[in-house]
Design an enzyme around this catalytic site. Structure first.
Site, short mmCIF file in Angstrom:
data_model
loop_
_atom_site.label_atom_id
_atom_site.label_comp_id
_atom_site.label_asym_id
_atom_site.label_seq_id
_atom_site.Cartn_x
_atom_site.Cartn_y
_atom_site.Cartn_z
N LYS A 80 0.81 -1.22 0.00
CA LYS A 80 0.00 0.00 0.00
C LYS A 80 0.85 1.27 0.00
CE LYS A 80 -4.06 -2.23 1.91
NZ LYS A 80 -3.56 -3.61 2.09
C1 LIG Z 1 -4.47 -4.65 1.64
C2 LIG Z 1 -3.77 -5.94 1.46
C3 LIG Z 1 -4.27 -6.94 0.60
C4 LIG Z 1 -5.59 -6.82 -0.13
O1 LIG Z 1 -5.60 -5.83 -1.12
P1 LIG Z 1 -7.02 -5.31 -1.68
O2 LIG Z 1 -6.66 -4.25 -2.65
O3 LIG Z 1 -7.77 -4.78 -0.49
O4 LIG Z 1 -7.69 -6.48 -2.29
C5 LIG Z 1 -3.52 -8.08 0.43
N1 LIG Z 1 -2.37 -8.27 1.09
C6 LIG Z 1 -1.86 -7.35 1.92
C7 LIG Z 1 -0.60 -7.63 2.64
C8 LIG Z 1 -2.53 -6.15 2.15
O5 LIG Z 1 -2.04 -5.24 2.99
#
Ligand SMILES: *Cc1c(COP(=O)(O)O)cnc(C)c1O
Length: 430
Positions: A107
């Site tokens: 993210k």
């Molecule tokens: C947020 C997250 C996800 C999921 O991503 P989405 O875009 O919400 O589907 C998967 N793995 C990790 C480690 C995350 O932080």
């Protein structure tokens, strides 16, 4: 380019407006009014382009009314200063590692892009924007880091007391400056409910500019399409059909991959892998969308029972279930299967996968059966040390904590404890 609310196609706003508001007043998610494919030469010559050039070409059409080319290049140079390698795990399987950013969470890219855009948009106003976010652990650190020091933006992070790891808590509570951490006596759901309530509270929203930093915000969602383009660049020379398997929670990341596909990227199919929060796999087999409360798992960043971005995926396929089925397969796996996969991957390839990445691998293996001419890429969304206990216990190994992560451990935690919504409110007004 305008963005419209998925609840009302007539309600169009600018990119800037969509970023600052987060969500439309009718609670609809914002969606681009058009997606124009890039020229095929872009994909043919992609190997000669830098990541920053690729990102620039790909996102320009969405932001160009509100962000000049010069500013956009500056933003991309600031945020894309780390690698996105595809690591070969098996002859026809690669892991796209998205954890080389500052907080080792995928993210980081979305959080940095959104922070840069919001910072840019608040340069010519005196009104401060408050980013309010609830975290179960991993998102908060990426958001806090991305927004640190951004002028005109204040970040308030709510996290459940005693329910995030020590490292995660330090990442949230030690930054200072424009970042405030609220330690909530309650669960993640309590944090999220307080945030939702604040967005609906006119006493707050008439006096303060509030926005959210989760993937409903277009500035956090869209830049994730870069990952797929970078992976395509790395894997094109294999000369095979390419498919992506994405460990999915709110389905923002995989949805961004589908935007890359609509930009013309040659990709054969998408696989969504979930843990036992299997709302989407159920939908893909029954055609009925039935959200449910989330269940806790070892891949906790994906514990989502009503994925917010799934409406965007349906829209990308013109709400045509058959068209969607052609492009997307979705599979769910439980924690025991996930741990077995982590161990298998480690024993066969010496690759250390975290539980989220392992789910991506499982989905891919299931899809790839009897598809010999296909190259599958699964997204490894978190560094294994972010899920230290489960990785060490499952694999029976000891992991070194990277210096970047260790660096926060000796810092002093600063947080405010709150227990009720009224306390959140009075905090926001002070
Ligand atoms: C947020 C997250 C996800 C999921 O991503 P989405 O875009 O919400 O589907 C998967 N793995 C990790 C480690 C995350 O932080």
């Amino acid at each position: 380019m305008k963005f419209y609310s998925l609840n009302n196609p007539e309600a169009k706003v600018s990119f800037k407006h969509a970023v600052v508001a987060g969500i439309a007043p009718d609670k609809g998610l914002y969606f681009p009014e058009s997606i124009t494919a890039l020229p095929s030469s872009f994909f043919e010559d992609i190997a000669s382009l830098s990541n920053q050039e690729i990102a620039f070409q790909a996102i320009r059409q969405f932001v160009t009314d509100d962000v000049t080319d010069k500013k956009l290049k500056e933003i991309l140079a600031d945020m894309l200063d780390f690698e996105f390698p595809v690591v070969d795990i098996e002859e026809n399987i690669g892991a796209l590692e998205l954890f080389h950013g500052p907080t080792m969470a995928f993210k980081d890219v979305g959080a940095r892009f959104m922070a840069n855009c919001l910072g840019h948009f608040s340069e010519d106003t005196n009104e401060e924007v408050t980013v309010l976010v609830a975290t179960s652990g991993d998102t908060g650190g990426a958001v806090a880091n991305g927004f640190l020091g951004v002028k005109g933006v204040k970040v308030v992070i709510l996290y459940p007391s005693g329910k995030v790891s020590d490292i995660q808590e330090k990442q949230l509570t030690t930054l200072g400056q424009n970042i405030e951490a609220l330690e909530v006596e309650g669960t993640f759901d309590d944090c999220q409910n307080m945030v939702k309530k604040a967005f609906l509270d006119t006493e707050i929203t008439t006096t303060k500019k509030l926005t959210s930093a989760n993937s409903i915000n277009v500035a956090r969602w869209l830049p994730q399409l870069f990952y797929f383009l970078f992976a395509y660049k790395a894997s094109k020379s294999k000369g095979r059909d390419i498919v992506f398997s994405v460990p999915s929670g709110n389905f923002g990341n995989i949805c961004a991959g589908m935007v890359a596909q609509q930009l013309g990227m040659p990709v054969k199919h998408f696989i969504a892998a979930t843990n036992c929060n299997d709302t989407v796999p159920n939908f893909m087999s029954s055609g009925h969308y039935e959200p449910k409360p989330s269940t806790a798992t070892i891949s906790n960043a994906m514990d989502v029972g009503d994925p917010s971005n799934f409406v965007r995926i349906r829209q990308l396929h013109n709400n045509d279930f058959e068209a969607l089925k052609q492009n997307l397969s979705a599979y769910a796996f439980d924690d025991t299967t996930t741990k077995k996969a982590m161990l298998n991957i480690y024993e066969q390839s010496r690759y250390i996968a975290d539980p989220h990445g392992a789910l991506g691998y499982l989905g891919l293996k299931k899809y790839l059966r009897n598809k010999p001419y296909t190259y599958g890429i699964f997204l490894e969304t978190a560094h294994p040390v972010k899920f230290l206990d489960v990785v060490e216990n499952t694999l029976g190994i000891h992991l070194e904590i990277p210096l970047r992560i260790q660096a926060v451990m000796h810092k002093t935690k600063k947080s405010h404890r709150i227990g009720t919504y009224e306390q959140l409110k009075s905090f926001l007004f002070n």
